[in-house]
Design a protein around this motif. Structure first.
Motif, PDB file in Angstrom:
ATOM      1  N   TRP A  50       0.822  -1.209   0.000  1.00  0.00           N
ATOM      2  CA  TRP A  50       0.000   0.000   0.000  1.00  0.00           C
ATOM      3  C   TRP A  50       0.860   1.264   0.000  1.00  0.00           C
ATOM      4  O   TRP A  50       0.502   2.273  -0.620  1.00  0.00           O
ATOM      5  CB  TRP A  50      -0.930   0.006   1.208  1.00  0.00           C
ATOM      6  N   ILE A 101      -7.959   7.544  -0.955  1.00  0.00           N
ATOM      7  CA  ILE A 101      -8.514   6.373  -0.280  1.00  0.00           C
ATOM      8  C   ILE A 101      -9.778   6.730   0.498  1.00  0.00           C
ATOM      9  O   ILE A 101      -9.799   7.707   1.256  1.00  0.00           O
ATOM     10  CB  ILE A 101      -7.473   5.758   0.677  1.00  0.00           C
ATOM     11  N   THR A 105     -11.830   1.947   3.687  1.00  0.00           N
ATOM     12  CA  THR A 105     -10.542   1.341   3.349  1.00  0.00           C
ATOM     13  C   THR A 105      -9.443   1.886   4.251  1.00  0.00           C
ATOM     14  O   THR A 105      -8.573   1.135   4.701  1.00  0.00           O
ATOM     15  CB  THR A 105     -10.193   1.609   1.875  1.00  0.00           C
ATOM     16  N   ASN A 108      -9.548   0.204   7.614  1.00  0.00           N
ATOM     17  CA  ASN A 108      -8.930  -1.112   7.558  1.00  0.00           C
ATOM     18  C   ASN A 108      -7.413  -1.007   7.649  1.00  0.00           C
ATOM     19  O   ASN A 108      -6.765  -1.750   8.406  1.00  0.00           O
ATOM     20  CB  ASN A 108      -9.340  -1.810   6.261  1.00  0.00           C
ATOM     21  N   CYS A 138      -8.418  -6.134   3.071  1.00  0.00           N
ATOM     22  CA  CYS A 138      -7.224  -5.385   2.684  1.00  0.00           C
ATOM     23  C   CYS A 138      -6.772  -5.778   1.280  1.00  0.00           C
ATOM     24  O   CYS A 138      -6.437  -4.921   0.455  1.00  0.00           O
ATOM     25  CB  CYS A 138      -6.105  -5.636   3.693  1.00  0.00           C
ATOM     26  N   ASN A 141      -9.405  -4.560  -1.306  1.00  0.00           N
ATOM     27  CA  ASN A 141      -9.306  -3.101  -1.435  1.00  0.00           C
ATOM     28  C   ASN A 141      -8.103  -2.715  -2.293  1.00  0.00           C
ATOM     29  O   ASN A 141      -8.180  -1.813  -3.130  1.00  0.00           O
ATOM     30  CB  ASN A 141      -9.186  -2.454  -0.057  1.00  0.00           C
ATOM     31  N   TYR A 145      -8.134  -0.582  -5.822  1.00  0.00           N
ATOM     32  CA  TYR A 145      -7.480   0.712  -5.975  1.00  0.00           C
ATOM     33  C   TYR A 145      -6.358   0.716  -7.002  1.00  0.00           C
ATOM     34  O   TYR A 145      -6.153   1.718  -7.695  1.00  0.00           O
ATOM     35  CB  TYR A 145      -6.959   1.220  -4.620  1.00  0.00           C
ATOM     36  N   LYS A 207     -15.335  -3.158   3.334  1.00  0.00           N
ATOM     37  CA  LYS A 207     -13.993  -2.646   3.086  1.00  0.00           C
ATOM     38  C   LYS A 207     -13.159  -2.613   4.367  1.00  0.00           C
ATOM     39  O   LYS A 207     -11.935  -2.539   4.317  1.00  0.00           O
ATOM     40  CB  LYS A 207     -14.061  -1.238   2.486  1.00  0.00           C
ATOM     41  N   TYR A 208     -13.842  -2.674   5.503  1.00  0.00           N
ATOM     42  CA  TYR A 208     -13.126  -2.738   6.789  1.00  0.00           C
ATOM     43  C   TYR A 208     -12.841  -4.190   7.152  1.00  0.00           C
ATOM     44  O   TYR A 208     -11.731  -4.551   7.535  1.00  0.00           O
ATOM     45  CB  TYR A 208     -13.939  -2.066   7.886  1.00  0.00           C
TER      46      TYR A 208
END
Length: 326
Positions: A50, A101, A105, A108, A138, A141, A145, A207-208
């Motif tokens: 990330w 973001i 997300t 998370n 995670c 997500n 992205y 998303k969490y």
């Protein structure tokens, strides 16, 4: 400035490549049945993935993501002892006003960053299944992205799949009771505090934490494909019923009490002389009840809240004290 554009493009491409590699390594390691250090390794690699992803985005947008100080004429960049630029860590990237973001997300990722701080010096195997929903979220997500920011060609869809299991899903795995008992007190306290701050919608966002409903399913006739996982629509009556039941469990089965409320409940249990001062204070000090490992309560935003287990413990201590509290 074509020369500069080529530099920006090449750096962005390298960051994206490293980002994908880190994410794929994280998923591969977590799905490897021979590896016993799953959670720790997965979290570290996904945070790296990330971080590279965010750096690539900021690079493409011309946003400075190196630490610096503004001088009178130009910027002074912070550097390591060996002269390398100090780039933003993931948390700083997420807190930037230009971050792309979304909130769920980011929740998370903030959770995983905090969890990394708690587990970086110890191995906790029980987290692999207990928090797998957050690891799955995670990964999904990230895939969303990297495609949204840099194009479909960078997606990891073909690599993100479900691993086959040698055991059936037990009730303890669904409820989280058995694994939780093996989780160190500091981590239990961290999870409870982080979750306690989130509101209902944030906590239940896919998303969490990515949660699925599993059911056994038999095919109707020979030769018909059998789906391992059955999905239901979020707006269906079944989904609403599940969400209602989960909400009840979250808010009712784990209530939190302030000291005055604990004292009131103990008095209602038949001990009218029990007060916050000095009885309750003496109890929690003598029992070391604010030790996170005891599981009697949790600190949320600087305020300590007590669980029902502590109320029950206070009642037992009062019973042991005879008529002193009656």
């Amino acid at each position: 400035m074509p020369g500069r554009n080529r530099t920006i493009g090449s750096v962005k491409a390298e960051l994206i490549t490293k980002s994908r590699a880190a994410a794929l390594s994280a998923v591969k390691i977590f799905n490897d049945p021979l590896i016993k250090f799953k959670s720790e390794t997965y979290i570290v690699l996904m945070i790296i993935a990330w971080t590279y992803l965010m750096h690539a985005y900021y690079r493409s947008q011309g946003i400075e993501y190196r630490y610096h100080r503004k001088g009178l004429k130009r910027k002074t960049f912070d550097k390591t002892k060996k002269g390398a630029y100090k780039h933003w860590e993931l948390e700083r990237c997420l807190n930037c006003e230009q971050s792309p973001i979304d909130k769920d997300t980011a929740n998370n990722l903030h959770f995983l960053i905090g969890l990394r701080h708690e587990i970086e010096h110890q191995m906790t195997r029980s987290l692999d299944s207990y928090l797998s929903g957050r690891y799955q979220a995670c990964a999904l997500n990230f895939n969303d992205y990297i495609k949204k920011l840099f194009g479909e060609k960078h997606g990891l869809d073909e690599h993100l799949t479900y691993s086959l299991q040698f055991v059936q899903i037990a009730q303890e795995q669904i409820q989280g009771g058995a694994p939780q008992a093996q989780i160190p007190g500091n981590i239990r306290a961290y999870i409870a505090e982080f979750d306690g701050i989130l509101d209902h919608d944030d906590y239940n966002s896919s998303k969490y934490s990515y949660r699925l409903l599993f059911k056994k399913k038999m095919v109707n006739r020979p030769g018909q494909a059998d789906s391992v996982i059955e999905f239901i629509k979020p707006d269906s009556e079944l989904a609403k019923a599940i969400d209602k039941e989960y909400w009840v469990k979250k808010e009712v089965e784990r209530p939190k009490y302030r000291p005055s409320e604990v004292a009131q409940l103990v008095r209602e249990a038949g001990f009218p002389k029990f007060r916050v001062q000095p009885e309750h204070v003496n109890f929690w000090k003598s029992e070391d009840a604010k030790n996170p490992g005891k599981g009697y309560g949790v600190e949320v935003s600087g305020t300590w809240f007590w669980y029902e287990s502590w109320v029950e413990r206070c009642i037992k201590l009062c019973e042991a004290g005879g008529d002193r509290y009656r």
